[in-house]
Design a protein around this motif. Structure first.
Motif, PDB file in Angstrom:
ATOM      1  N   GLU A   1       0.832  -1.207   0.000  1.00  0.00           N
ATOM      2  CA  GLU A   1       0.000   0.000   0.000  1.00  0.00           C
ATOM      3  C   GLU A   1       0.863   1.252   0.000  1.00  0.00           C
ATOM      4  O   GLU A   1       0.581   2.215  -0.714  1.00  0.00           O
ATOM      5  N   ASN A   2       1.929   1.252   0.800  1.00  0.00           N
ATOM      6  CA  ASN A   2       2.831   2.401   0.836  1.00  0.00           C
ATOM      7  C   ASN A   2       3.534   2.595  -0.498  1.00  0.00           C
ATOM      8  O   ASN A   2       3.755   3.726  -0.942  1.00  0.00           O
ATOM      9  N   THR A   3       3.899   1.469  -1.132  1.00  0.00           N
ATOM     10  CA  THR A   3       4.551   1.546  -2.438  1.00  0.00           C
ATOM     11  C   THR A   3       3.621   2.153  -3.470  1.00  0.00           C
ATOM     12  O   THR A   3       4.028   2.987  -4.291  1.00  0.00           O
TER      13      THR A   3
ATOM     14  N   LYS B   1       1.130   4.216  -2.909  1.00  0.00           N
ATOM     15  CA  LYS B   1       0.992   5.647  -2.610  1.00  0.00           C
ATOM     16  C   LYS B   1       2.198   6.435  -3.121  1.00  0.00           C
ATOM     17  O   LYS B   1       2.058   7.555  -3.621  1.00  0.00           O
ATOM     18  N   GLN B   2       3.374   5.823  -3.018  1.00  0.00           N
ATOM     19  CA  GLN B   2       4.591   6.485  -3.497  1.00  0.00           C
ATOM     20  C   GLN B   2       4.569   6.611  -5.017  1.00  0.00           C
ATOM     21  O   GLN B   2       4.902   7.666  -5.574  1.00  0.00           O
ATOM     22  N   TRP B   3       4.165   5.528  -5.695  1.00  0.00           N
ATOM     23  CA  TRP B   3       4.044   5.566  -7.155  1.00  0.00           C
ATOM     24  C   TRP B   3       3.053   6.645  -7.592  1.00  0.00           C
ATOM     25  O   TRP B   3       3.300   7.384  -8.543  1.00  0.00           O
ATOM     26  N   LYS B   4       1.931   6.719  -6.888  1.00  0.00           N
ATOM     27  CA  LYS B   4       0.901   7.693  -7.236  1.00  0.00           C
ATOM     28  C   LYS B   4       1.418   9.114  -7.053  1.00  0.00           C
ATOM     29  O   LYS B   4       1.205   9.978  -7.915  1.00  0.00           O
TER      30      LYS B   4
ATOM     31  N   GLY C   1       5.214  -5.397 -10.063  1.00  0.00           N
ATOM     32  CA  GLY C   1       3.907  -5.500  -9.448  1.00  0.00           C
ATOM     33  C   GLY C   1       2.949  -4.385  -9.810  1.00  0.00           C
ATOM     34  O   GLY C   1       1.851  -4.304  -9.247  1.00  0.00           O
ATOM     35  N   LYS C   2       3.335  -3.529 -10.743  1.00  0.00           N
ATOM     36  CA  LYS C   2       2.442  -2.461 -11.172  1.00  0.00           C
ATOM     37  C   LYS C   2       1.287  -3.048 -11.980  1.00  0.00           C
ATOM     38  O   LYS C   2       1.502  -3.772 -12.947  1.00  0.00           O
ATOM     39  N   ILE C   3       0.069  -2.702 -11.589  1.00  0.00           N
ATOM     40  CA  ILE C   3      -1.131  -3.195 -12.260  1.00  0.00           C
ATOM     41  C   ILE C   3      -1.721  -2.044 -13.072  1.00  0.00           C
ATOM     42  O   ILE C   3      -2.160  -1.040 -12.519  1.00  0.00           O
ATOM     43  N   ILE C   4      -1.700  -2.198 -14.393  1.00  0.00           N
ATOM     44  CA  ILE C   4      -2.158  -1.140 -15.286  1.00  0.00           C
ATOM     45  C   ILE C   4      -3.408  -1.594 -16.032  1.00  0.00           C
ATOM     46  O   ILE C   4      -3.434  -2.659 -16.649  1.00  0.00           O
TER      47      ILE C   4
END
Length: 226
Positions: A4-6, A8-11, A111-114
């Motif tokens: 979840e933190n990751t 938020k960081q990506w966003k 793990g990025k879901i696009i």
């Protein structure tokens, strides 16, 4: 928690990034959708285009073409990163039901879901080859009309997608309130039906109820189920 933190960081990184497109800003026709998606805790957009009609050849007009000119219509496309797979699946379902039938989900190595929101009603027609125009002006006019019709349909799909998206991602408290309203309506109907049944005589008739009262009860019943 780490995932979840990751996310938020990506966003945060994505939304703070400069717009490197030629236009330098979000297209007006998808601005509401982009803003709504980015307000969600489960999604954010990484790229967007509301659709476009273009002549590709690197020159200003077909008459000046020196290569292979192509007339194209490209529908709306959105790329949305999702926090979890079920978030992407929900978005995918909304997109498909809104007419974007070429939509799909990809998962990257990190793990990025696009979720890509895409449509199938594209148009690509060659107009010239090595500088020689291959079609008549009448045919070009016809292509422009087809492309404009496709753009109109594209804008309708964008609006439909936005409305469906709001319904699918509305806050849980709003959904709960709507359920409570529906429950209250059903309770009112049951009470009214019981009152009518209690006033019925043994012969199946209705006592002390005028014809206009019966019509009011029927109207209420129809309204409740509309």
């Amino acid at each position: 928690m780490e995932g979840e933190n990751t996310f938020k960081q990506w966003k945060k990184q994505s939304l703070n990034r400069l717009d490197l497109s030629k236009k330098g800003s979000i297209d007006r026709d998808v601005a509401n959708i982009v803003s709504f998606i980015n307000s969600s805790e489960h999604h954010f957009t990484t790229s967007s285009c509301s659709g476009r009609i273009i002549l590709i050849d690197g020159v200003a007009a077909l008459q000046k073409s020196s290569g292979d000119a192509v007339f194209k219509f490209e529908p709306c496309v959105l790329h949305v990163q999702c926090r979890q797979l079920e978030d992407a699946q929900l978005l995918h379902s909304v997109a498909i039901n809104s007419g974007f039938r070429n939509s799909g989900v990809t998962i990257g190595k990190k793990g990025k879901i696009i979720m890509a929101v895409r449509s199938t009603h594209c148009l690509e027609v060659p107009l010239s080859h090595k500088g020689q125009v291959l079609v008549s002006e009448e045919y070009i006019d016809f292509l422009v009309g087809v492309a404009n019709s496709k753009m109109d349909e594209n804008l309708k799909r964008i609006e439909r997608f936005y409305n469906c998206l709001k319904s699918a991602l509305e806050p849980e408290e709003v959904k709960t309130h709507l359920k409570e309203e529906q429950s209250d309506k059903k309770t009112v109907y049951r009470r009214r039906r019981k009152r009518i049944q209690d006033s019925a005589g043994s012969d199946g008739g209705v006592k002390n109820q005028s014809e206009s009262d019966q019509e009011d009860d029927l109207e209420c019943e129809l309204t409740l189920f509309s």
